[in-house]
Design a protein around this motif. Structure first.
Motif, PDB file in Angstrom:
ATOM      1  N   PHE A   1       1.591   9.461  -5.913  1.00  0.00           N
ATOM      2  CA  PHE A   1       1.983  10.851  -5.695  1.00  0.00           C
ATOM      3  C   PHE A   1       3.140  11.272  -6.597  1.00  0.00           C
ATOM      4  O   PHE A   1       3.225  12.425  -7.005  1.00  0.00           O
ATOM      5  CB  PHE A   1       2.312  11.093  -4.216  1.00  0.00           C
ATOM      6  N   MET A   2       4.022  10.355  -6.921  1.00  0.00           N
ATOM      7  CA  MET A   2       5.121  10.698  -7.825  1.00  0.00           C
ATOM      8  C   MET A   2       4.610  10.951  -9.240  1.00  0.00           C
ATOM      9  O   MET A   2       5.068  11.867  -9.918  1.00  0.00           O
ATOM     10  CB  MET A   2       6.168   9.590  -7.836  1.00  0.00           C
ATOM     11  N   LEU A   3       3.670  10.144  -9.694  1.00  0.00           N
ATOM     12  CA  LEU A   3       3.178  10.302 -11.058  1.00  0.00           C
ATOM     13  C   LEU A   3       2.188  11.449 -11.212  1.00  0.00           C
ATOM     14  O   LEU A   3       2.036  12.000 -12.296  1.00  0.00           O
ATOM     15  CB  LEU A   3       2.541   8.997 -11.531  1.00  0.00           C
ATOM     16  N   SER A   4       1.509  11.823 -10.154  1.00  0.00           N
ATOM     17  CA  SER A   4       0.525  12.892 -10.258  1.00  0.00           C
ATOM     18  C   SER A   4       1.093  14.261  -9.903  1.00  0.00           C
ATOM     19  O   SER A   4       0.410  15.266 -10.063  1.00  0.00           O
ATOM     20  CB  SER A   4      -0.676  12.586  -9.376  1.00  0.00           C
ATOM     21  N   SER A   5       2.331  14.336  -9.457  1.00  0.00           N
ATOM     22  CA  SER A   5       2.934  15.613  -9.086  1.00  0.00           C
ATOM     23  C   SER A   5       3.597  16.256 -10.293  1.00  0.00           C
ATOM     24  O   SER A   5       4.040  15.589 -11.215  1.00  0.00           O
ATOM     25  CB  SER A   5       3.990  15.409  -8.001  1.00  0.00           C
ATOM     26  N   THR A   6       3.663  17.574 -10.265  1.00  0.00           N
ATOM     27  CA  THR A   6       4.371  18.325 -11.285  1.00  0.00           C
ATOM     28  C   THR A   6       5.619  18.901 -10.633  1.00  0.00           C
ATOM     29  O   THR A   6       5.536  19.691  -9.697  1.00  0.00           O
ATOM     30  CB  THR A   6       3.491  19.466 -11.820  1.00  0.00           C
TER      31      THR A   6
ATOM     32  N   VAL B   1       0.834  -1.202   0.000  1.00  0.00           N
ATOM     33  CA  VAL B   1       0.000   0.000   0.000  1.00  0.00           C
ATOM     34  C   VAL B   1       0.871   1.255   0.000  1.00  0.00           C
ATOM     35  O   VAL B   1       0.600   2.209  -0.735  1.00  0.00           O
ATOM     36  CB  VAL B   1      -0.961  -0.006   1.201  1.00  0.00           C
ATOM     37  N   ILE B   2       1.906   1.269   0.799  1.00  0.00           N
ATOM     38  CA  ILE B   2       2.798   2.431   0.837  1.00  0.00           C
ATOM     39  C   ILE B   2       3.483   2.624  -0.506  1.00  0.00           C
ATOM     40  O   ILE B   2       3.622   3.740  -1.002  1.00  0.00           O
ATOM     41  CB  ILE B   2       3.821   2.279   1.985  1.00  0.00           C
ATOM     42  N   PHE B   3       3.894   1.551  -1.149  1.00  0.00           N
ATOM     43  CA  PHE B   3       4.526   1.633  -2.456  1.00  0.00           C
ATOM     44  C   PHE B   3       3.551   2.185  -3.499  1.00  0.00           C
ATOM     45  O   PHE B   3       3.907   3.039  -4.313  1.00  0.00           O
ATOM     46  CB  PHE B   3       5.042   0.254  -2.876  1.00  0.00           C
ATOM     47  N   LEU B   4       2.306   1.737  -3.469  1.00  0.00           N
ATOM     48  CA  LEU B   4       1.314   2.251  -4.407  1.00  0.00           C
ATOM     49  C   LEU B   4       1.020   3.729  -4.170  1.00  0.00           C
ATOM     50  O   LEU B   4       0.857   4.507  -5.125  1.00  0.00           O
ATOM     51  CB  LEU B   4       0.025   1.439  -4.311  1.00  0.00           C
ATOM     52  N   LEU B   5       0.948   4.150  -2.918  1.00  0.00           N
ATOM     53  CA  LEU B   5       0.753   5.568  -2.624  1.00  0.00           C
ATOM     54  C   LEU B   5       1.940   6.397  -3.108  1.00  0.00           C
ATOM     55  O   LEU B   5       1.764   7.495  -3.652  1.00  0.00           O
ATOM     56  CB  LEU B   5       0.534   5.779  -1.127  1.00  0.00           C
ATOM     57  N   LEU B   6       3.140   5.894  -2.915  1.00  0.00           N
ATOM     58  CA  LEU B   6       4.335   6.585  -3.385  1.00  0.00           C
ATOM     59  C   LEU B   6       4.301   6.744  -4.897  1.00  0.00           C
ATOM     60  O   LEU B   6       4.561   7.830  -5.428  1.00  0.00           O
ATOM     61  CB  LEU B   6       5.582   5.818  -2.950  1.00  0.00           C
TER      62      LEU B   6
END
Length: 127
Positions: free
Chosen positions: A29-34, A21-26
């Motif tokens: 957030f990495m892919l949706s951030s600019t 779950v932590i890996f999926l959240l990471l």
């Protein structure tokens, strides 16, 4: 003689699913951030405004065949301050850019960037 096998100690909380779950959240957030913003052009859309019915005094048309025209006259906007000086002397503060035909995007963006650096207060884009 009796041998007893050691029993496996069972953990109360399974950490494998928590790590997933932590890996999926990471990843989310990495892919949706600019991380970086590229140059932005602040444009208005021609025809949208206060409704006063004012028409711009300067219409800049861009086409691949005719080049750049200021109110119908051929002009060179490599130095916008020189080309726009007669209009600014008359009190023109805004302009509308009208692309015609198959204008390349880079040509249009370069023109808008030059106009942004000129003495005009607002530049709108019409279709």
């Amino acid at each position: 003689m009796r041998l007893e096998a050691t029993r496996k100690r069972r953990s109360i909380v399974g950490l494998t699913s928590l790590i997933d779950v932590i890996f999926l959240l990471l990843l989310f957030f990495m892919l949706s951030s600019t991380f970086s913003r590229y140059s932005e052009l602040d444009l208005g859309v021609a025809g949208v405004g206060t409704g006063r019915g004012q028409t711009p005094k300067l219409i800049i048309s861009v086409s691949t065949e005719e080049g750049v025209r200021l109110n119908g006259k051929v002009a060179d906007l490599s130095d916008p301050d020189v080309a726009l000086a007669p209009f600014i002397a008359e009190g023109v503060t805004s302009a509308v850019v009208v692309p015609k035909g198959d204008v390349k995007l880079q040509t249009l963006v370069s023109l808008l960037q030059n106009l942004r650096n000129s003495q005009l207060k607002s530049v709108s884009l019409a279709n």
